[in-house]
Write an enzyme that holds these catalytic residues in place. Sequence first.
Site, PDB file in Angstrom:
ATOM      1  CB  CYS A  26      53.639   8.451  49.025  1.00 20.13           C
ATOM      2  SG  CYS A  26      54.034   6.688  48.957  1.00 20.13           S
ATOM      3  CG  HIS A 549      77.559  16.677  61.858  1.00 17.79           C
ATOM      4  ND1 HIS A 549      77.631  17.993  61.489  1.00 17.79           N
ATOM      5  CD2 HIS A 549      76.745  16.075  60.956  1.00 17.79           C
ATOM      6  CE1 HIS A 549      76.872  18.192  60.430  1.00 17.79           C
ATOM      7  NE2 HIS A 549      76.320  17.042  60.076  1.00 17.79           N
TER       8      HIS A 549
END
Length: 627
Positions: A26, A549
């Site tokens: 932000c 993965h």
Amino acid sequence: MNNTEIAKKVIDALGGRENVRSVAHCATRLRVMVVDEGKINKDVVEDIEKVQGAFFNSGQYQIIFGTGTVNKIYDEVVALGLPTSSKDEMKAEAAKQGNAFQRAIRTFGDVFVPIIPAIVATGLFMGLRGLLKAWGIELPGDLAVYSEILTDTAFIVLPALVVWSTFRVFGGNQTIGIVLGMMLIAGQLPNAWVVASGGDVTPTMFFGFIPVVGLQGSVLPAFIIGIIGAKFEKAVRKVVPEVLDLLLTPFVTLFVMSILGLFVIGPVFHVVENYILVATQAILNLPFGLGGLVIGGVHQVIVVSGVHHIFNFLEAQLVATGANPFNAIITAAMTAQGAATVAVGVKTKNPKLKALAFPAALSAFLGITEPAIFGVNLRFRKPFFLSLIAGAIGGAFASLLGLAGTGMGVTIIPGTTLYVGNGQLFSYLLMVAVSFVVGFSLTYMFGFEDEEVATEKKSETVVTAEVVKEAETSLINEETLVSPLSGEVVALEHVNDPVFSSGAMGKGLAVKPSEGIVYAPADAEVTIAFETGHAYGLKTASGAEILIHIGIDTVSMDGDGFEKLVAAGDTVTAGTPIAKFDASKIAAAGLDDTTMIIVTNTADFATVETLADTTITHGEAFIKVAK
């Protein structure tokens, strides 16, 4: 230290890339969703250069860097391989966190925060008009009318803004929401303020027994109408045929909700709202400044808990009546917080802490206390608790002076504009000065001992630990990893996933598997075993951190087709099966089962050499690492 180095230290302190689900930012904070909070080294995070503080809230680990800096750090961590998400996506994930009360308070915040800028601007307009009046300047007729337009409009249409924002939060059509809200203040209805003034205007009696007035300035009825209206609209949309949706859904929603809003919800909750307002004012008006003492003492604790948005509702009610004593009390609490941070900055000899404390204090005096709280005061504990005492004293003083702002949303320095028009500016500045002096004095005298010596000792301990760790791992300077799968070897740059193919995650290889079993590539500790079974992290004797993965984007399968054979913390030997997977299910999901084997801490090794380039059987030499 440059931003790239800072980003690397942040990632390491977060527990590595595999401990990060997603990252966003932000205006001031890097917001991180992590897999396991326990893997975060919070002391290290807070000691990284440019970090102004860090805390865990609403399911996010939030690292404060400040305006401008956070954008640069975000770009660096993304370039180093952290997965991204939008703030809305992160908010949706965070919304699942916390108990029912915390989620309800976040909903209050989501509804009221977008409205605050309009109320803040209106408060500033009131301050400017009051300043002109204090200077003896009377506006001529047309300009006086214009000034009333500037100062009154936001409060007149406040119910419409609340219904609109509530529809937005709860997934309704926002246009329907604002039209429904405008119906609550329609010109055909008696004005609530005029009726309340006791003049000749009286409520309209519908059906002979339901008194109805406009809901100008009301908040709670509009909020309840917005919730029910948004949910009702979505329910209607589910049963109306698509071909008639555009015609029937808005018609039915506005017709039913206008009846409920004007004749049921509005009258009932307007009474409830008045009782809440009376109770709030009773607390604020307790004798001897007790209301200000309590609120000023606990306000910043509530900020830390993250549920302070509930005050937006109360302040909006107070502002609609023309006076907001709550603003002055929380100004005292925030001033005390900033003053404690100044005291730490003045007393410390640590240049980094000085560089952190003074900007954090300035932020507090502009109305944002989080950098001061999380970056300095909570970090040393005593400054935070002593600032609560100072905030209580300042809050009590504000109550005794009868301070009440003309708006909300701004405090301390910007907040001065809310006290010009009502003749309270001097009293307001006096209250701020008292809060600052008490907060500074308590912290300087009793709340902080400079930790320069302690920091040096800590640094020596860290260095010693690093030397010991290096001595332990230097015994194994070279290691060969074996293939964890059988199948066709794929160069990493040919993998159809830019996170892996770019090398951002580290060097390694991929395998297009010919069987659904994954084996350990070395003697290692299992550091991560995802609940979904699609990814594993291992750390070998040489210190190599290996990511396996299985497939691309297979996290979306939510564990279907995967079987974990190990858990985090297990120790395995090379060739031990650690997972099984069903390649047919991956294919049925439209996904690629290519499995990546990455040395995620490639930078810790002088060389990471791939040893295979065609087909391979599990257990054969695959990757060689050397320091």
